[in-house]
Design an enzyme around this catalytic site. Structure first.
Site, PDB file in Angstrom:
ATOM      1  CD  GLU A  40      -2.349   1.013   2.776  1.00 26.45           C
ATOM      2  OE1 GLU A  40      -3.500   1.663   3.105  1.00 26.45           O
ATOM      3  OE2 GLU A  40      -1.783   0.319   3.665  1.00 26.45           O
ATOM      4  CE  LYS A 107      -7.109   0.767   3.963  1.00 24.89           C
ATOM      5  NZ  LYS A 107      -6.134   1.560   4.524  1.00 24.89           N
ATOM      6  CB  CYS A 143      -3.687  -1.571   4.917  1.00 28.32           C
ATOM      7  SG  CYS A 143      -2.801  -1.176   6.350  1.00 28.32           S
TER       8      CYS A 143
END
Length: 276
Positions: A40, A107, A143
């Site tokens: 990321e 995300k 993440c």
């Protein structure tokens, strides 16, 4: 299938980070990798204004990643930032195939935790994404997504046997243990390989000790039985591994958590008042 986990430490200059992508992809391809996974925020680290660096998926940074993938005939996944609505950006994975074709994953779960509020500057995604790498269906997560099991089981339902999780994990007490536990748990939940590739610990102590999630290293490859096959250290490293997807078949036959699920929300619920 051979994957490369490129644990790097991004700086704040997208052009310099792109050089790192090119160098690491070339090295991975030379070692026979089919898929190269970067963390990321590969485009630009956290802790600096992201609006000025955000670019669309057809912009120069992602286009260059596509050219790098095509040059080396591999698939590359790397974290970047794309423009969102208003003043916010999207935390995006650029997925560049060996033909240079590009798609993206935004995300879904934003890191509003441990004193950091990603949602102040980042707009959440609203769809899951899988892609094909050779004969393998690969799911994508980023993440903080790793804390949400349903995303991983949904990706497995949609055919994924490998889920990549580019990450820039925040440091702090207990955070490494949580990271290790979550990577293994999500592999076990989904019956998939999970390749969770993190940012290395920044070399600048001021960056490493900031409130921003700038990385702790410890990229992990977890198998579908929940075992950790590989865990890297804190420093930058390029690691290449072969995946045997017979392990996915064995795990799914033995544990069968995906077909054994029931819709808990559809079940009746009862509660009893405590006696005084």
């Amino acid at each position: 299938m051979r994957i490369a986990m490129a644990q790097i430490s991004s700086g704040s200059a997208p052009e310099k980070n792109l050089v790192t992508v090119a160098e690491q992809t070339a090295a991975a391809a030379a070692r026979g990798a089919d898929l190269v996974i970067f963390p990321e925020a590969t485009m630009c680290r956290f802790g600096v204004p992201l609006g000025p660096v955000a670019q669309p998926l057809d912009g120069p940074w992602a286009t260059a990643v596509g050219q790098i993938a095509a040059e080396h005939q591999v698939t590359v996944v790397a974290g970047m930032f794309t423009p969102g609505d208003g003043d916010r950006v999207r935390n995006t994975l650029v997925i560049a195939g060996p033909n240079g074709q590009i798609q993206g994953y935004n995300k879904i779960h934003l890191y509003d935790a441990f004193g950091f509020a990603e949602s102040r500057t980042v707009e959440p995604g609203d769809r899951t994404v899988t892609f094909e790498s050779g004969a393998v269906t690969v799911g994508t997560a980023t993440c903080y997504d790793i804390r949400f099991p349903q995303l991983f089981t949904t990706l497995a339902d949609r055919g994924a046997t490998l889920i990549v999780v580019p990450t820039s994990w925040g440091a702090g007490p207990g955070k490494l243990t949580q990271w290790q536990t979550l990577a293994a748990a999500r592999a076990l939940d989904s019956g998939c390989f999970v390749a969770a590739v993190g940012q290395a610990v920044p070399s600048d102590p001021a960056v490493a000790e900031s409130n921003a999630p700038t990385g702790i290293g410890h990229s992990i490859l977890a198998g579908p039985f929940g075992s950790v096959h590989v865990e890297l250290g804190e420093t930058p490293e390029l690691a290449v591994f072969d995946l045997d997807f017979d392990e996915v078949d064995r795990a799914r036959r033995a544990i069968a958590v995906l077909p054994n699920r029931r819709d808990i929300n559809s079940l009746a619920s009862t509660s009893a008042d405590a006696e005084s």
